[in-house]
Design an enzyme around this catalytic site. Structure first.
Site, PDB file in Angstrom:
ATOM      1  N   ASP A  31      -6.188   2.284  -2.937  1.00 43.45           N
ATOM      2  CA  ASP A  31      -6.991   2.037  -2.130  1.00 43.45           C
ATOM      3  C   ASP A  31      -7.200   3.292  -1.187  1.00 43.45           C
ATOM      4  O   ASP A  31      -8.355   3.234  -0.388  1.00 43.45           O
ATOM      5  CB  ASP A  31      -6.836   0.762  -1.208  1.00 43.45           C
ATOM      6  CG  ASP A  31      -5.777   0.714  -0.066  1.00 43.45           C
ATOM      7  OD1 ASP A  31      -4.861   1.578  -0.443  1.00 43.45           O
ATOM      8  OD2 ASP A  31      -5.778  -0.245   0.522  1.00 43.45           O
TER       9      ASP A  31
ATOM     10  N   SER B  15       0.829  -1.164   0.078  1.00 45.28           N
ATOM     11  CA  SER B  15       0.177  -0.124  -0.112  1.00 45.28           C
ATOM     12  C   SER B  15       0.819   1.069   0.009  1.00 45.28           C
ATOM     13  O   SER B  15       1.538   1.588  -0.984  1.00 45.28           O
ATOM     14  CB  SER B  15      -0.793   0.081   1.364  1.00 45.28           C
ATOM     15  OG  SER B  15      -1.849   1.003   1.015  1.00 45.28           O
TER      16      SER B  15
ATOM     17  N   ASP C 249      -1.166   1.618  -4.334  1.00 43.56           N
ATOM     18  CA  ASP C 249      -2.202   0.580  -4.674  1.00 43.56           C
ATOM     19  C   ASP C 249      -3.578   1.088  -4.778  1.00 43.56           C
ATOM     20  O   ASP C 249      -4.542   0.320  -5.249  1.00 43.56           O
ATOM     21  CB  ASP C 249      -2.106  -0.603  -3.873  1.00 43.56           C
ATOM     22  CG  ASP C 249      -2.954  -0.229  -2.240  1.00 43.56           C
ATOM     23  OD1 ASP C 249      -2.673   0.888  -2.074  1.00 43.56           O
ATOM     24  OD2 ASP C 249      -3.299  -1.207  -1.695  1.00 43.56           O
TER      25      ASP C 249
ATOM     26  N   ASP D 267      -3.023   6.737  -3.579  1.00 41.26           N
ATOM     27  CA  ASP D 267      -1.902   6.138  -2.840  1.00 41.26           C
ATOM     28  C   ASP D 267      -1.230   5.115  -3.871  1.00 41.26           C
ATOM     29  O   ASP D 267      -1.938   4.377  -4.970  1.00 41.26           O
ATOM     30  CB  ASP D 267      -1.947   5.527  -1.520  1.00 41.26           C
ATOM     31  CG  ASP D 267      -2.698   4.182  -1.384  1.00 41.26           C
ATOM     32  OD1 ASP D 267      -3.541   3.974  -2.141  1.00 41.26           O
ATOM     33  OD2 ASP D 267      -2.670   3.424  -0.287  1.00 41.26           O
TER      34      ASP D 267
END
Length: 553
Positions: A309, A151, A307, A305
């Site tokens: 999410d 992440s 990834d 961000d």
């Protein structure tokens, strides 16, 4: 030292990665020659193994059981596969990965090992956002999903998140399942990964799966009230992550104008060359996107961000630059939008529920009350938020928003960005801005403010010492406000399981919550206030932060 060197040599022998094997062999050679730094590094790497919990796995890349590498990932994949088999769950899994270093390698290792166990395995076709994987678990009806991502962690980190299908409906794992999977991984780790069967006849998903996510997400908003050439101007950054192509497709499918991009950050790059910490919350992380916003005269700057999410938003500040809204402010706006939509739509299943983690602002509870909806606090993490029955909207202050539980049962920075575009276009059609909506929120629900203090540690034992100290000597006042109540969640309270959390309730409705971070070596303090005006509420936050900082340093 002999046992340690033997353990390191055994690990190296089963490591299929040339780089980490060479790294470990060099440490062994140096430690054998009396190099104390090398010996210390070996001790740290072999002092245990990465704990597999509700956040899955997350750590720095490197050799040894306390790092993220191909041996650890192979063990995790085999353990998860055995868990699915032993518990009689659906023997199918979908695997995704982002653009970080080795994410694709870890994903293929997982696919081969799980297929070797006889599972039905689908690998996503390319590096894609975490929300696409979370969507795929439900869309494909599989027993589990794996996302290889760290992440918003530092560049050299990687991680392994697990979702479950069936009764879990595509949410991340929670206790006691995490412990059961961890035990299965430990059983695998007692052996040698070279003995695990592998197979390469897994399925690679086609573009239709990604298109299904795009179409389902685009359908969560109505047709824009303004044509593309009259919509607010938006700047978008993927922060060197995998969000752009999917977000671009979603925006277009929903009828919104294509944002202006930050070219230096738009393509996936696991080195993250323009940011030292690829987290939109971190100071400086959005500097390039803000500069781009100023240059093109943008009305909004949005950032996913790496990834995708999470979502960050910045708006013009009236001085020629931008200010980044807090996660709570974005949560208020999206929650208000969701409450109004839920009230307008009605439902025979009940009024619907708004939810937020306990460290997020209490403002959302006031929105729920005003609109006749229920409100639920949850423990931190979307593994809890996503499981709230009847959920209409959920968020947590760390830039995570769940805007349509029917599509994804996890935070989703792309659908949240789409919801914000829908909000901004609707406001613009009435001659208003997001800043106007924040003012309207304060007038309607009260002037809330929030802040955070965080202490990063090098020695993890320091976190326990800080929490122990706070438990043994609670402050009588903070920021000039009397502490009127202390709640220790360590024994489980208010329906929550035991958790390492302390809450201080203060005069006037202010609140301070302290807890260790679940993903980083930090102690975090969350401060929330409410007052007659935003300026007064912020002044209280500042005073509380000044008093709290020495308590956790």
């Amino acid at each position: 030292m002999g046992a340690l060197l033997a353990a390191a040599r055994s690990w190296s022998a089963q490591d299929p990665d040339d780089e980490t094997r060479a790294e470990l062999d060099a440490l062994v050679a140096s430690a054998s020659s009396g190099d104390t730094a090398a010996a210390d590094s070996l001790h740290e790497r072999f002092s245990g193994r990465l704990a597999f919990g509700t956040a899955g796995l997350r750590a720095e890349l490197g050799a040894g059981p306390q790092r993220m590498n191909r041996v650890v990932v192979t063990q995790a994949a085999a353990g998860l596969g055995r868990f699915l088999i032993d518990t009689g769950r659906d023997r199918s899994v979908v695997i995704g990965y982002d653009g970080r270093v080795n994410s694709d390698v870890f994903a293929r290792d997982s696919a081969e090992v799980m297929r070797g166990l006889g599972l039905d395995v689908t690998l996503l076709p390319s590096a894609l956002p975490t929300p696409v994987l979370a969507f795929a678990v439900r869309h494909l009806g599989v027993g589990a999903g794996v996302m290889v991502t760290a992440s918003h962690n530092p560049p050299r980190d990687n991680g392994y998140k697990v979702y479950l299908g069936g009764e879990d409906d595509g949410s991340q794992i929670v206790p006691p399942v995490d412990g059961e999977i961890a035990a299965a991984i430990d059983d695998v780790a007692a052996g040698d990964v070279r003995d695990l069967a592998r197979a390469t006849d897994y399925t690679v998903a086609g573009d239709a799966l990604v298109r299904a996510y795009v179409d389902a997400t685009a359908a969560t908003v109505p047709t824009p009230r303004l044509p593309v050439d009259a919509q607010p101007k938006v700047v978008y950054t993927a922060m060197h992550g995998v969000g752009w192509e999917t977000a671009r497709a979603v925006f277009a499918a929903a009828g919104f104008a294509e944002p202006v991009v930050v070219p230096e950050q738009i393509e996936p790059d696991g080195a993250f060359p323009t940011v030292s910490f690829p987290n939109p919350e971190e100071p400086g992380a959005m500097d390039l996107s803000v500069a781009r916003g100023v240059a093109v005269g943008a009305d909004l700057v949005i950032a996913n961000d790496p990834d995708a999410d999470r979502l960050a938003l910045a708006i013009p500040d009236g001085t020629g630059s931008f200010r980044r809204l807090s996660g709570n402010e974005v949560g208020w706006l999206l929650g208000w939008r969701a409450a109004a939509r839920a009230q307008a739509a009605g439902s025979s299943d009940g009024p619907g529920v708004l939810a937020a983690s306990i460290v997020s602002s209490p403002a959302l509870a006031r929105v729920a009350e005003r609109y006749g909806l229920e409100y639920r606090d949850t423990l931190t993490g979307f593994k809890w938020v996503s499981r709230v029955p009847g959920l209409v909207f959920g968020y947590e202050e760390a830039l995570g928003y769940l805007v349509d539980p029917d599509v994804v049962r996890d935070k989703d920075g792309i659908s949240a960005a789409l919801a914000l575009l829908d909000l901004a276009v609707g406001l613009a059609a009435s001659g208003k801005t997001v800043a106007d909506q924040l003012d309207a929120f304060a007038a309607e629900f009260g002037a809330f403010a929030s802040g955070q203090v965080a202490t990063r540690v090098d020695d993890l034992s320091r976190i326990g010492a800080i929490m122990t100290s706070l438990r043994s000597s609670a402050p009588d006042s903070l920021g000039g406000l009397d502490v009127v109540g202390v709640t220790d969640y360590s024994d489980g309270v208010e329906g929550f399981p035991p958790s390492d959390i302390l809450r201080y309730d203060l005069d006037g409705g202010a609140r301070v919550i302290v807890r260790p971070s679940g993903t980083e070596p930090k102690v975090k303090v969350y401060i929330d206030t409410v007052a007659a005006t935003p300026a007064e509420a912020q002044a209280l936050v500042d005073a509380l932060a000044a008093d709290v900082r020495p308590l956790v340093s």
